[in-house]
Design a protein around this motif. Sequence first.
Motif, PDB file in Angstrom:
ATOM      1  N   ALA A  49       0.861  -1.177   0.000  1.00 46.75           N
ATOM      2  CA  ALA A  49       0.000   0.000   0.000  1.00 46.75           C
ATOM      3  C   ALA A  49       0.901   1.231   0.000  1.00 46.75           C
ATOM      4  O   ALA A  49       1.950   1.248   0.648  1.00 46.75           O
ATOM      5  CB  ALA A  49      -0.910  -0.009   1.229  1.00 46.75           C
ATOM      6  N   TYR A  95      -7.460   8.429  -8.356  1.00 46.45           N
ATOM      7  CA  TYR A  95      -6.045   8.299  -8.016  1.00 46.45           C
ATOM      8  C   TYR A  95      -5.466   9.688  -7.796  1.00 46.45           C
ATOM      9  O   TYR A  95      -6.012  10.695  -8.245  1.00 46.45           O
ATOM     10  CB  TYR A  95      -5.277   7.577  -9.126  1.00 46.45           C
ATOM     11  N   TYR A 121      -3.576   4.827  -6.550  1.00 44.30           N
ATOM     12  CA  TYR A 121      -5.003   4.594  -6.733  1.00 44.30           C
ATOM     13  C   TYR A 121      -5.695   4.251  -5.416  1.00 44.30           C
ATOM     14  O   TYR A 121      -5.078   3.720  -4.491  1.00 44.30           O
ATOM     15  CB  TYR A 121      -5.230   3.461  -7.736  1.00 44.30           C
ATOM     16  N   GLU A 122      -6.995   4.543  -5.367  1.00 42.55           N
ATOM     17  CA  GLU A 122      -7.774   4.171  -4.193  1.00 42.55           C
ATOM     18  C   GLU A 122      -8.069   2.676  -4.188  1.00 42.55           C
ATOM     19  O   GLU A 122      -8.371   2.105  -3.135  1.00 42.55           O
ATOM     20  CB  GLU A 122      -9.080   4.975  -4.153  1.00 42.55           C
ATOM     21  N   GLU A 123      -7.988   2.044  -5.371  1.00 48.13           N
ATOM     22  CA  GLU A 123      -8.265   0.619  -5.471  1.00 48.13           C
ATOM     23  C   GLU A 123      -7.124  -0.080  -6.213  1.00 48.13           C
ATOM     24  O   GLU A 123      -6.652   0.399  -7.242  1.00 48.13           O
ATOM     25  CB  GLU A 123      -9.578   0.375  -6.226  1.00 48.13           C
ATOM     26  N   THR A 124      -6.705  -1.217  -5.690  1.00 50.15           N
ATOM     27  CA  THR A 124      -5.626  -1.977  -6.307  1.00 50.15           C
ATOM     28  C   THR A 124      -5.985  -2.441  -7.710  1.00 50.15           C
ATOM     29  O   THR A 124      -5.165  -2.394  -8.627  1.00 50.15           O
ATOM     30  CB  THR A 124      -5.270  -3.193  -5.431  1.00 50.15           C
ATOM     31  N   GLU A 125      -7.216  -2.890  -7.900  1.00 53.76           N
ATOM     32  CA  GLU A 125      -7.638  -3.397  -9.204  1.00 53.76           C
ATOM     33  C   GLU A 125      -7.579  -2.299 -10.265  1.00 53.76           C
ATOM     34  O   GLU A 125      -7.220  -2.549 -11.423  1.00 53.76           O
ATOM     35  CB  GLU A 125      -9.052  -3.967  -9.128  1.00 53.76           C
ATOM     36  N   ALA A 127      -5.470   0.183 -10.314  1.00 54.11           N
ATOM     37  CA  ALA A 127      -4.054   0.369 -10.641  1.00 54.11           C
ATOM     38  C   ALA A 127      -3.584  -0.727 -11.585  1.00 54.11           C
ATOM     39  O   ALA A 127      -2.866  -0.460 -12.563  1.00 54.11           O
ATOM     40  CB  ALA A 127      -3.221   0.362  -9.361  1.00 54.11           C
ATOM     41  N   TRP A 170       4.027  -1.733 -11.827  1.00 53.67           N
ATOM     42  CA  TRP A 170       2.795  -1.799 -11.037  1.00 53.67           C
ATOM     43  C   TRP A 170       3.083  -2.545  -9.750  1.00 53.67           C
ATOM     44  O   TRP A 170       3.690  -3.611  -9.760  1.00 53.67           O
ATOM     45  CB  TRP A 170       1.688  -2.518 -11.822  1.00 53.67           C
ATOM     46  N   GLY A 172       0.693  -3.198  -6.218  1.00 52.54           N
ATOM     47  CA  GLY A 172      -0.459  -2.918  -5.361  1.00 52.54           C
ATOM     48  C   GLY A 172      -1.314  -1.796  -5.921  1.00 52.54           C
ATOM     49  O   GLY A 172      -1.879  -1.903  -7.003  1.00 52.54           O
ATOM     50  N   ASP A 173      -1.403  -0.693  -5.175  1.00 55.55           N
ATOM     51  CA  ASP A 173      -2.220   0.444  -5.599  1.00 55.55           C
ATOM     52  C   ASP A 173      -1.399   1.506  -6.346  1.00 55.55           C
ATOM     53  O   ASP A 173      -1.872   2.621  -6.566  1.00 55.55           O
ATOM     54  CB  ASP A 173      -2.900   1.090  -4.388  1.00 55.55           C
ATOM     55  N   PRO A 218      -1.965  -5.448   0.051  1.00 49.93           N
ATOM     56  CA  PRO A 218      -3.228  -5.722  -0.633  1.00 49.93           C
ATOM     57  C   PRO A 218      -3.100  -6.977  -1.479  1.00 49.93           C
ATOM     58  O   PRO A 218      -2.000  -7.449  -1.754  1.00 49.93           O
ATOM     59  CB  PRO A 218      -3.425  -4.487  -1.518  1.00 49.93           C
TER      60      PRO A 218
END
Length: 220
Positions: A49, A95, A121-125, A127, A170, A172-173, A218
Motif C-alpha cells: 500500500a 487516483y 489509486y484508491e483501489e488496487t484493481e 491500478a 505496477w 499494489g495500488d 493488498p
Amino acid sequence: MHGSRSSALGRARSAALIGLAVAVSAGCSGGGDGENREAAERTARPPGAHSWTSRPCDLLAGEAPAEGFTLGSTTDSASPDSQEDIGENGARPLYRQTGCLADLKAPDGTFWKLSTRASVYEETEAARRAYRVKQNLDRAHGRGPEKVHDAAYVLSANDQGRPGRTLLLWNGDLVLTVSAYAAHGSTEHAVREDLDRIVDNAARRTEDGLRDHGASSPAA
C-alpha cells in the motif's frame, strides 16, 4: 557472431539492472552471478500500500543516482486533488499523482534528465488495469517493451534527440513511471547501462519511499 553475442549479453545485463528495482531479496542487488541475475529478472516485490507525497523529489535525495552521477536541481510536481481514471462499465476510479523532474550531472560533466511519475489509486484493481492498458498500448504501437516480470517492463525512449530509458511498474495500488535521458549527442549504445542504473535506483527509492511499511499488503 561476436557482435551478436555482445549484444545479447548487453540486453541481459540491462534487464538484470532494471529487475533490481522490484527484486524481493536484497541479496539480488549484487547481480554478480547468473542465479541472482535470473531471480532479479523474474521476481516482483510483494504488493504494498502506498501514500501520496507533496515532496517526491525528496525520495531521490541522499544517494547517488548512479556511480559518479550527482543530483542537481529538482522540481516537484504533485497534485493533492484526486483525479478520475477512465474506468470500465461506467466506473470512475480515483487516483492521486506525484512526480519529480531532476537534472543529473554525469561524471564527464554533461547534464542528464530524470523524471518520476507515481499514480496512487484508491483501489488496487484500478491500478492493475491502468498498468495493463498502458502496456497494451505500448505493444500496439510497436514500442518494443522489454519484460522485467509480470508487473514491470522497460522500453527505449527519446527526448528531442536525447536517448533514454523508461520503466513502467505496477505494485499494489501504485503505477510508477520512471524515465531517464542522457545528454544531447549521446548514443544509446554508449549510455544504456548508466540509464538502466539510474532508472533502477529511482524506481526502487520512489516505490520504497511511498510504501506504507506498516500496512498489510493488498491482494495482488
